[in-house]
Design a protein around this motif. Structure first.
Motif, PDB file in Angstrom:
ATOM      1  N   ASN A 156       0.943  -1.313   0.193  1.00 32.08           N
ATOM      2  CA  ASN A 156      -0.009  -0.036  -0.036  1.00 32.08           C
ATOM      3  C   ASN A 156       0.871   1.355   0.029  1.00 32.08           C
ATOM      4  O   ASN A 156       1.960   1.120   0.521  1.00 32.08           O
ATOM      5  CB  ASN A 156      -1.227  -0.078   1.320  1.00 32.08           C
ATOM      6  CG  ASN A 156      -1.840  -1.289   1.205  1.00 32.08           C
ATOM      7  OD1 ASN A 156      -2.055  -1.992   0.298  1.00 32.08           O
ATOM      8  ND2 ASN A 156      -2.757  -1.041   2.400  1.00 32.08           N
ATOM      9  N   SER A 157       0.271   2.177  -0.411  1.00 33.11           N
ATOM     10  CA  SER A 157       1.228   3.501  -0.628  1.00 33.11           C
ATOM     11  C   SER A 157       1.425   4.144   0.634  1.00 33.11           C
ATOM     12  O   SER A 157       2.378   5.071   0.832  1.00 33.11           O
ATOM     13  CB  SER A 157       0.609   4.589  -1.683  1.00 33.11           C
ATOM     14  OG  SER A 157      -0.678   4.951  -1.045  1.00 33.11           O
ATOM     15  N   ASP A 158       0.606   3.950   1.631  1.00 33.75           N
ATOM     16  CA  ASP A 158       0.782   4.856   2.865  1.00 33.75           C
ATOM     17  C   ASP A 158       0.846   3.773   4.149  1.00 33.75           C
ATOM     18  O   ASP A 158       0.428   4.023   5.151  1.00 33.75           O
ATOM     19  CB  ASP A 158      -0.466   5.587   2.997  1.00 33.75           C
ATOM     20  CG  ASP A 158      -0.213   6.852   1.938  1.00 33.75           C
ATOM     21  OD1 ASP A 158       0.397   7.717   1.800  1.00 33.75           O
ATOM     22  OD2 ASP A 158      -1.192   6.696   1.118  1.00 33.75           O
ATOM     23  N   GLU A 208       6.993   7.586   4.243  1.00 36.22           N
ATOM     24  CA  GLU A 208       7.319   6.935   3.011  1.00 36.22           C
ATOM     25  C   GLU A 208       8.400   5.881   3.275  1.00 36.22           C
ATOM     26  O   GLU A 208       8.725   4.925   2.840  1.00 36.22           O
ATOM     27  CB  GLU A 208       7.366   7.968   1.711  1.00 36.22           C
ATOM     28  CG  GLU A 208       7.027   7.074   0.558  1.00 36.22           C
ATOM     29  CD  GLU A 208       6.730   7.937  -0.579  1.00 36.22           C
ATOM     30  OE1 GLU A 208       7.094   7.363  -1.613  1.00 36.22           O
ATOM     31  OE2 GLU A 208       6.142   9.032  -0.485  1.00 36.22           O
ATOM     32  N   ASP A 262       8.594   2.073   3.075  1.00 33.54           N
ATOM     33  CA  ASP A 262       9.411   1.203   2.027  1.00 33.54           C
ATOM     34  C   ASP A 262      10.463   0.518   2.828  1.00 33.54           C
ATOM     35  O   ASP A 262      10.798  -0.524   2.078  1.00 33.54           O
ATOM     36  CB  ASP A 262      10.095   2.482   0.918  1.00 33.54           C
ATOM     37  CG  ASP A 262       9.038   3.151   0.125  1.00 33.54           C
ATOM     38  OD1 ASP A 262       7.904   2.803   0.200  1.00 33.54           O
ATOM     39  OD2 ASP A 262       9.561   4.188  -0.523  1.00 33.54           O
ATOM     40  N   TRP A 288       7.958  -2.066   1.121  1.00 30.13           N
ATOM     41  CA  TRP A 288       8.191  -1.974  -0.337  1.00 30.13           C
ATOM     42  C   TRP A 288       9.237  -2.441  -1.049  1.00 30.13           C
ATOM     43  O   TRP A 288       9.222  -3.192  -2.029  1.00 30.13           O
ATOM     44  CB  TRP A 288       7.873  -0.471  -0.628  1.00 30.13           C
ATOM     45  CG  TRP A 288       7.885  -0.182  -2.458  1.00 30.13           C
ATOM     46  CD1 TRP A 288       6.798  -0.566  -3.330  1.00 30.13           C
ATOM     47  CD2 TRP A 288       8.845   0.593  -3.165  1.00 30.13           C
ATOM     48  NE1 TRP A 288       7.538  -0.147  -4.797  1.00 30.13           N
ATOM     49  CE2 TRP A 288       8.445   0.346  -4.380  1.00 30.13           C
ATOM     50  CE3 TRP A 288       9.854   1.267  -2.586  1.00 30.13           C
ATOM     51  CZ2 TRP A 288       9.190   1.101  -5.573  1.00 30.13           C
ATOM     52  CZ3 TRP A 288      10.985   1.893  -3.720  1.00 30.13           C
ATOM     53  CH2 TRP A 288      10.193   1.776  -5.043  1.00 30.13           C
ATOM     54  N   ARG A 335       0.452  -1.942  -6.624  1.00 32.19           N
ATOM     55  CA  ARG A 335       0.223  -0.825  -5.617  1.00 32.19           C
ATOM     56  C   ARG A 335      -1.085  -0.245  -5.018  1.00 32.19           C
ATOM     57  O   ARG A 335      -1.571   0.381  -5.955  1.00 32.19           O
ATOM     58  CB  ARG A 335       1.303   0.135  -5.950  1.00 32.19           C
ATOM     59  CG  ARG A 335       1.527   1.642  -4.984  1.00 32.19           C
ATOM     60  CD  ARG A 335       2.986   1.561  -4.724  1.00 32.19           C
ATOM     61  NE  ARG A 335       3.211   2.845  -4.053  1.00 32.19           N
ATOM     62  CZ  ARG A 335       3.865   2.664  -2.709  1.00 32.19           C
ATOM     63  NH1 ARG A 335       4.257   1.460  -2.496  1.00 32.19           N
ATOM     64  NH2 ARG A 335       4.293   3.964  -2.292  1.00 32.19           N
ATOM     65  N   THR A 358      -3.513   2.528  -3.707  1.00 35.05           N
ATOM     66  CA  THR A 358      -3.231   3.726  -3.299  1.00 35.05           C
ATOM     67  C   THR A 358      -4.635   4.164  -3.069  1.00 35.05           C
ATOM     68  O   THR A 358      -4.848   5.618  -2.595  1.00 35.05           O
ATOM     69  CB  THR A 358      -2.612   4.464  -4.500  1.00 35.05           C
ATOM     70  OG1 THR A 358      -3.433   4.638  -5.835  1.00 35.05           O
ATOM     71  CG2 THR A 358      -1.232   4.244  -5.013  1.00 35.05           C
ATOM     72  N   THR A 394      -1.765  -0.224 -10.407  1.00 30.44           N
ATOM     73  CA  THR A 394      -2.114   0.575  -9.288  1.00 30.44           C
ATOM     74  C   THR A 394      -3.451   0.701  -9.087  1.00 30.44           C
ATOM     75  O   THR A 394      -4.529   0.999  -9.890  1.00 30.44           O
ATOM     76  CB  THR A 394      -1.649   1.967  -9.652  1.00 30.44           C
ATOM     77  OG1 THR A 394      -0.304   1.986 -10.052  1.00 30.44           O
ATOM     78  CG2 THR A 394      -2.217   3.116  -8.628  1.00 30.44           C
ATOM     79  N   ASP A 449      -6.517   1.824  -7.659  1.00 33.79           N
ATOM     80  CA  ASP A 449      -7.131   3.436  -7.367  1.00 33.79           C
ATOM     81  C   ASP A 449      -8.514   3.554  -8.145  1.00 33.79           C
ATOM     82  O   ASP A 449      -8.946   2.656  -8.824  1.00 33.79           O
ATOM     83  CB  ASP A 449      -6.083   4.646  -7.540  1.00 33.79           C
ATOM     84  CG  ASP A 449      -6.394   5.597  -6.630  1.00 33.79           C
ATOM     85  OD1 ASP A 449      -7.707   5.938  -6.111  1.00 33.79           O
ATOM     86  OD2 ASP A 449      -5.359   6.273  -6.268  1.00 33.79           O
ATOM     87  N   ARG A 456       8.405   4.968  -9.415  1.00 27.49           N
ATOM     88  CA  ARG A 456       9.544   5.439  -8.238  1.00 27.49           C
ATOM     89  C   ARG A 456      10.779   4.881  -8.733  1.00 27.49           C
ATOM     90  O   ARG A 456      11.259   4.520  -7.352  1.00 27.49           O
ATOM     91  CB  ARG A 456       8.874   5.152  -6.900  1.00 27.49           C
ATOM     92  CG  ARG A 456       7.375   5.533  -6.602  1.00 27.49           C
ATOM     93  CD  ARG A 456       6.436   4.720  -5.331  1.00 27.49           C
ATOM     94  NE  ARG A 456       7.233   5.330  -4.139  1.00 27.49           N
ATOM     95  CZ  ARG A 456       7.588   4.546  -3.172  1.00 27.49           C
ATOM     96  NH1 ARG A 456       8.218   3.414  -3.541  1.00 27.49           N
ATOM     97  NH2 ARG A 456       8.119   5.405  -2.116  1.00 27.49           N
TER      98      ARG A 456
END
Length: 586
Positions: free
Chosen positions: A365-367, A416, A420, A424, A444, A446, A539, A541, A551
């Motif tokens: 997950n992004s967060d 982040e 990571d 990640w 991922r 988001t 992704t 979303d 990234r």
């Protein structure tokens, strides 16, 4: 004075907070009516399930290797599923069986009615009472399947919880909606946790095993191979699936020779696979547990077997939270490299191509660590903490990684970086290694509701489970999830369940999700020059899309960082326990 005058306030209009007796009585009546309607609705569903259970009696009675079990019908979103709760796959692990390999469940006579979930593994409740829940007789599993007679692929789910909490039957993980939506047989398992399951105590004495919890997981997978056909599951089509610590369990099992052939596909969500314990860590934490238990320094495992299980769990919690080691990414609990069951660090096994040759779906997950935005208040403290986190593994390359996050001084960059480091970067390393062995897909997640975005939390750790399991109301953040578009949530759920189901049934997600490919895998498999772009990442979303090598600069910053051996950047710790390591080997 008239009654109307008595209910007025000198002719002034009532404020929204002022209520008359009649209004209160009315609201009570409405609430009571609503409660009664909900109770009637619940009774109706229970009646439907009970009638179906009576009609399906024979199909709910299954013969396993240990004895007969009888299940129950569950109603979910107007559909019925068959469920068996709390089936024992292993015997009691308490007393003299503590820290030893699990034993198969004892056979029983007659029919065992599996209508209630089994006890959870001993674990803290994080309440002011310091209360411990669970039982060491915890090796149970739950089975759910659609109300059909089809032979279906199997999902074996490993719960998360930082290796210290969780269970097979957490509300989110019961699988009633998942099994119906994905048309699978769903098996969720319990295993030992914390100091009782994820602590290698061989430095105290050799009368124990290094990885009790991993051995529990293997025993459950063996049970599935032996028994799942009786529930209409295909033992030749088993997907191991887990999130967080459960995702780490899946990847760890992929590198264990003992798990070969026990599953055929793997899904690892938000896996902290870099946190696997080194010999240094296991020795450090074993001695720390003895200290927290107020036992003599030369105590052996026998002393811990004689202690109360609840006291061990409390001591384990104390040593995890009160010695500051989490600031060095030194978690108390994780699987341990023992040279046998886990022959080497899983990341190293993947790098050498010695892992299971099965398709893999992996992502984060992004967060994941958005909570850490609020931990440190000053920029220079955040930067110092960022270096400290990483230096315990690789003091030389830590600054280079931190520089890629602009020093980690900004709250978002710091959060982040931590996410990571934990999730990640290790997952990317697994993916780029596994593409040289078998097909790999990376994602991922988001998506975040407006409320989660407004609070600065975003796509937090475990948020994707609401979509994969299809049960928004079971999430601890359900209120925040509801403060957004229900249409967005529903469409994303349908999309993710489609991809997960396709992977479970056929070993690949939907056609619009490209495989993860690197230049190395392209060269190895002699792909054409017009092969798809590298590092495709789905992704999730609204709308969803595919990114290629997302990234990139931050990914490259991790290339030289050594995430295999905690303690290399801690000479103080190494010196302190060097004498303990003498003669102790995996």
């Amino acid at each position: 004075m008239s009654s109307s005058d008595e209910n007025s306030t000198s002719g002034q209009p009532q404020s929204p907070g002022d209520y008359s007796f009649d209004q209160v009585e009315c609201e009570i009546s409405v609430s009571a009516a609503k409660a009664e309607a909900e109770a009637a609705h619940r009774r109706a569903h229970e009646a439907i399930a009970a009638a179906a259970e009576q009609a399906q009696g024979e199909k709910l009675t299954i013969k396993t290797a240990s004895g007969w079990v009888h299940g129950r019908m569950e109603e979910t979103e107007g559909k019925l599923v068959r469920s068996w709760r709390g089936i024992p796959f292993g015997a009691d692990t308490s007393g003299q069986h503590r820290f030893r390999a699990p034993r198969p469940a004892e056979p029983w006579e007659g029919i065992r009615y599996c209508n209630e979930f089994g006890p959870v593994a001993p674990q803290p409740t994080y309440s002011w009472q310091d209360r411990i829940i669970g039982s060491e007789d915890c090796l149970h599993l739950d089975v759910v399947r659609p109300n059909t007679d089809e032979k279906l692929p199997v999902v074996v789910y490993f719960h998360g919880g930082s290796f210290i909490v969780g269970s097979s039957h957490m509300l989110m993980l019961r699988g009633f909606q998942l099994t119906e939506a994905m048309n699978v047989v769903y098996v969720s398992i319990n295993f030992r946790l914390g100091a009782l399951g994820y602590l290698d105590l061989r430095s105290l004495s050799d009368d124990c095993v290094a990885n009790p919890a991993v051995m529990d997981q293997l025993l459950a997978l063996q049970w599935v191979q032996e028994n799942i056909a009786a529930f209409g599951g295909d033992p030749d089509s088993v997907t191991a699936m887990g999130e967080s610590a459960g995702g780490a369990a899946v990847l760890t099992l992929m590198t264990s020779p003992a798990a070969e052939g026990l599953f055929h596909r793997a899904i690892a969500q938000s896996s902290p696979i870099g946190m696997i314990h080194s010999r240094t860590q296991s020795t450090w934490w074993a001695r720390e547990l003895v200290k927290r238990m107020a036992l003599p320094r030369g105590s052996t495992v026998d002393a811990l077997r004689e202690a109360k299980g609840d006291d061990i769990v409390r001591a384990g919690q104390s040593m995890m939270w009160r010695n500051g080691e989490l600031l060095h990414l030194n978690s108390s609990y994780a699987p341990t490299v023992d040279g046998d069951l886990i022959p080497d660090h899983p990341l190293e096994v993947f790098a050498r191509g010695k892992q299971m040759d099965v398709p893999l779906l992996i992502g984060t997950n992004s967060d994941e660590a958005s909570f850490s935005k609020f931990v440190f208040q000053r920029e220079h403290i955040r930067q110092r903490a960022a270096i400290r986190f990483l230096a315990s593994y690789d003091e030389e390359n830590a600054p280079k990684v931190v520089d890629a996050y602009d020093g980690g001084t900004d709250r978002s960059d710091f959060a982040e970086l931590l996410a990571d480091a934990l999730f990640w970067a290790p997952s990317v390393r697994v993916a780029q290694s596994h593409v040289l062995k078998n097909s790999t897909w990376m994602y991922r997640f988001t998506y975040a509701s407006k409320a989660l975005k407004a609070l600065g939390l975003g796509a937090m750790h475990s948020m994707e489970l609401s979509n994969v399991f299809g049960d928004m109301s079971a999430s601890r953040a359900s209120l925040l999830l509801r403060l957004g578009s229900s249409e967005d949530m529903e469409s994303l759920t349908a999309l993710m369940q489609k991809h997960w189901a396709n992977f479970i049934h056929f070993g690949r997600p939907g056609d619009d999700w490209p495989e993860y490919i690197t230049s190395a895998s392209q060269a190895k498999f002699d792909m054409a020059d017009n092969a798809p772009a590298h590092r495709a990442t789905m992704t999730f979303d609204v709308p969803h899309h595919v990114d290629y090598d997302p990234r990139r600069k931050r990914r490259q910053a991790w290339n030289d960082y050594n995430m295999l051996e905690w303690g290399l950047g801690r000479p103080d710790i190494l010196a302190e326990i060097e004498f303990l390591l003498e003669g102790f080997g995996p």
